[in-house]
Design a protein around this motif. Structure first.
Motif, PDB file in Angstrom:
ATOM      1  N   ALA A  22     -11.269  27.893  38.845  1.00  0.00           N
ATOM      2  CA  ALA A  22     -10.150  28.706  39.315  1.00  0.00           C
ATOM      3  C   ALA A  22      -8.829  28.003  39.028  1.00  0.00           C
ATOM      4  N   SER A  23      -7.847  28.785  38.629  1.00  0.00           N
ATOM      5  CA  SER A  23      -6.468  28.311  38.502  1.00  0.00           C
ATOM      6  C   SER A  23      -5.598  29.208  39.369  1.00  0.00           C
ATOM      7  N   LEU A  70     -17.356  27.644  49.574  1.00  0.00           N
ATOM      8  CA  LEU A  70     -16.669  26.353  49.534  1.00  0.00           C
ATOM      9  C   LEU A  70     -15.907  26.215  48.226  1.00  0.00           C
ATOM     10  N   GLY A  71     -14.711  25.625  48.308  1.00  0.00           N
ATOM     11  CA  GLY A  71     -13.920  25.421  47.103  1.00  0.00           C
ATOM     12  C   GLY A  71     -13.159  24.112  47.151  1.00  0.00           C
ATOM     13  N   ALA A  76      -1.948  27.829  47.822  1.00  0.00           N
ATOM     14  CA  ALA A  76      -2.905  28.470  46.928  1.00  0.00           C
ATOM     15  C   ALA A  76      -3.767  29.404  47.759  1.00  0.00           C
ATOM     16  N   THR A  77      -3.972  30.610  47.284  1.00  0.00           N
ATOM     17  CA  THR A  77      -4.815  31.558  48.007  1.00  0.00           C
ATOM     18  C   THR A  77      -6.276  31.253  47.720  1.00  0.00           C
ATOM     19  N   ASP A  78      -7.063  31.127  48.776  1.00  0.00           N
ATOM     20  CA  ASP A  78      -8.504  30.921  48.632  1.00  0.00           C
ATOM     21  C   ASP A  78      -9.056  32.001  47.698  1.00  0.00           C
ATOM     22  N   PRO A  79      -9.717  31.628  46.583  1.00  0.00           N
ATOM     23  CA  PRO A  79     -10.186  32.633  45.618  1.00  0.00           C
ATOM     24  C   PRO A  79     -11.066  33.718  46.216  1.00  0.00           C
ATOM     25  N   SER A  81       1.129  35.638  44.470  1.00  0.00           N
ATOM     26  CA  SER A  81       0.004  34.709  44.336  1.00  0.00           C
ATOM     27  C   SER A  81      -0.928  35.203  43.240  1.00  0.00           C
ATOM     28  N   THR A  82      -1.152  34.355  42.231  1.00  0.00           N
ATOM     29  CA  THR A  82      -2.008  34.720  41.105  1.00  0.00           C
ATOM     30  C   THR A  82      -3.211  33.788  41.048  1.00  0.00           C
ATOM     31  N   THR A  83      -4.406  34.362  40.915  1.00  0.00           N
ATOM     32  CA  THR A  83      -5.640  33.595  40.818  1.00  0.00           C
ATOM     33  C   THR A  83      -6.364  33.973  39.538  1.00  0.00           C
ATOM     34  N   LEU A  84      -6.675  32.980  38.719  1.00  0.00           N
ATOM     35  CA  LEU A  84      -7.451  33.170  37.483  1.00  0.00           C
ATOM     36  C   LEU A  84      -8.834  32.582  37.681  1.00  0.00           C
ATOM     37  N   LEU A  85      -9.876  33.315  37.316  1.00  0.00           N
ATOM     38  CA  LEU A  85     -11.253  32.864  37.453  1.00  0.00           C
ATOM     39  C   LEU A  85     -11.937  32.864  36.095  1.00  0.00           C
TER      40      LEU A  85
END
Length: 277
Positions: A61-62, A88-89, A149-152, A248-252
């Motif tokens: 994740a980014s 968990l992360g 950071a937002t939890d994915p 908030s942007t999350t890349l997986l």
């Protein structure tokens, strides 16, 4: 001869009308391809996306969090891995430089767990070998913003509250064709449909943000997995008038990667007070 030509012409017209009716009932062509299927039920597709993500097991994740208030804009970035089945992360979060650009902040290591956020290198007065533990359900934003950071998984579960959504079309993301959707989610509804791990977190955010409505853009691959999601949050600034806008942007990516995340032992958690600043 004229009668035969008339019969043939009439037969051609009848055949054309029948063919048009057959196509309207389900002929292949424009309107029945992948785009049409993606546009058929965007709300349902997005509400199911968190389950699809959890079925993948894990990913890298980014994250990027942009905050704007009073003409000032800062960006916090993070990278790590997430175990969706274990909830968990681990992220390595980079804080922005001071306005003068002369001060470097040490990266913060964050461990994400159900109901808790663990941070190392977070706050003055905390020994270098100690972790700070925060109860995420006690935060007014449920840790959608606080940790930088937002939890994915929480980011994905916001989509369970999708109220409206439209299919924008296909595009390419890091060499992968993805389907782009745009819509608005309701945090209260998301909390009701979320997994037990994120129910209290999203309920806290629904109460703490300036509005429970969250506009978003999300990109799914052909397996229905979230590749990118961008939320726009808004909360009231407690120190000065006005609201703070957060994107908030999350890349997986790299689904199935090893994600061995171990939480700190009780003896390694700091029990003192964190100094301001």
């Amino acid at each position: 001869m004229a009668e035969q030509q008339h019969r043939r012409a009439r037969g051609t017209v009848v055949a054309a009308v029948l063919m048009a009716g057959a196509c309207a009932a389900g002929c292949s062509g424009a309107g029945s391809g992948p785009d049409d299927a993606a546009a058929a039920d965007p709300v349902g597709t997005l509400r199911r996306a968190p389950d699809t993500l959890m079925d993948t097991g894990s990913s890298k994740a980014s994250t990027s969090m942009e905050m704007a208030t009073g003409g000032t804009r800062v960006t916090i970035r993070g990278e790590g891995v997430y175990d969706y089945r274990g909830r968990l992360g681990r992220l390595r979060v980079l804080l922005p430089q001071d306005p003068a650009g002369t001060s470097e902040h040490r990266p913060i290591t964050e461990l994400l767990a159900p109901g808790a956020l663990f941070m190392k290198n977070r706050g003055a007065g905390v020994p270098a070998d100690k972790w700070v533990r925060v109860d995420t359900a006690s935060l007014s934003d449920g840790n959608l913003v606080t940790g930088g950071a937002t939890d994915p998984l929480a980011a994905a579960e916001v989509l369970r509250g999708t109220r409206t959504a439209t299919y924008v079309g296909t595009t390419e993301l890091a060499g992968t064709e993805v389907r782009h959707y745009r819509g608005t989610a309701d945090l209260t509804a998301a909390a009701k449909g979320a997994s037990r791990a994120n129910r209290a977190v999203l309920a806290a955010a629904a109460k703490g943000f300036a509005t429970a409505a969250v506009p978003f853009d999300v990109y799914l691959d052909d397996q229905g997995r979230i590749r990118k999601v961008r939320h726009r949050f808004s909360f009231v600034n407690g120190q000065r008038p006005g609201t703070v806008a957060v994107a908030s942007t999350t890349l997986l990516y790299d689904f199935g990667v090893a994600a061995d995340v171990r939480l700190p032992a009780a003896r390694d958690i700091f029990a003192g007070k964190i100094a301001d600043g």
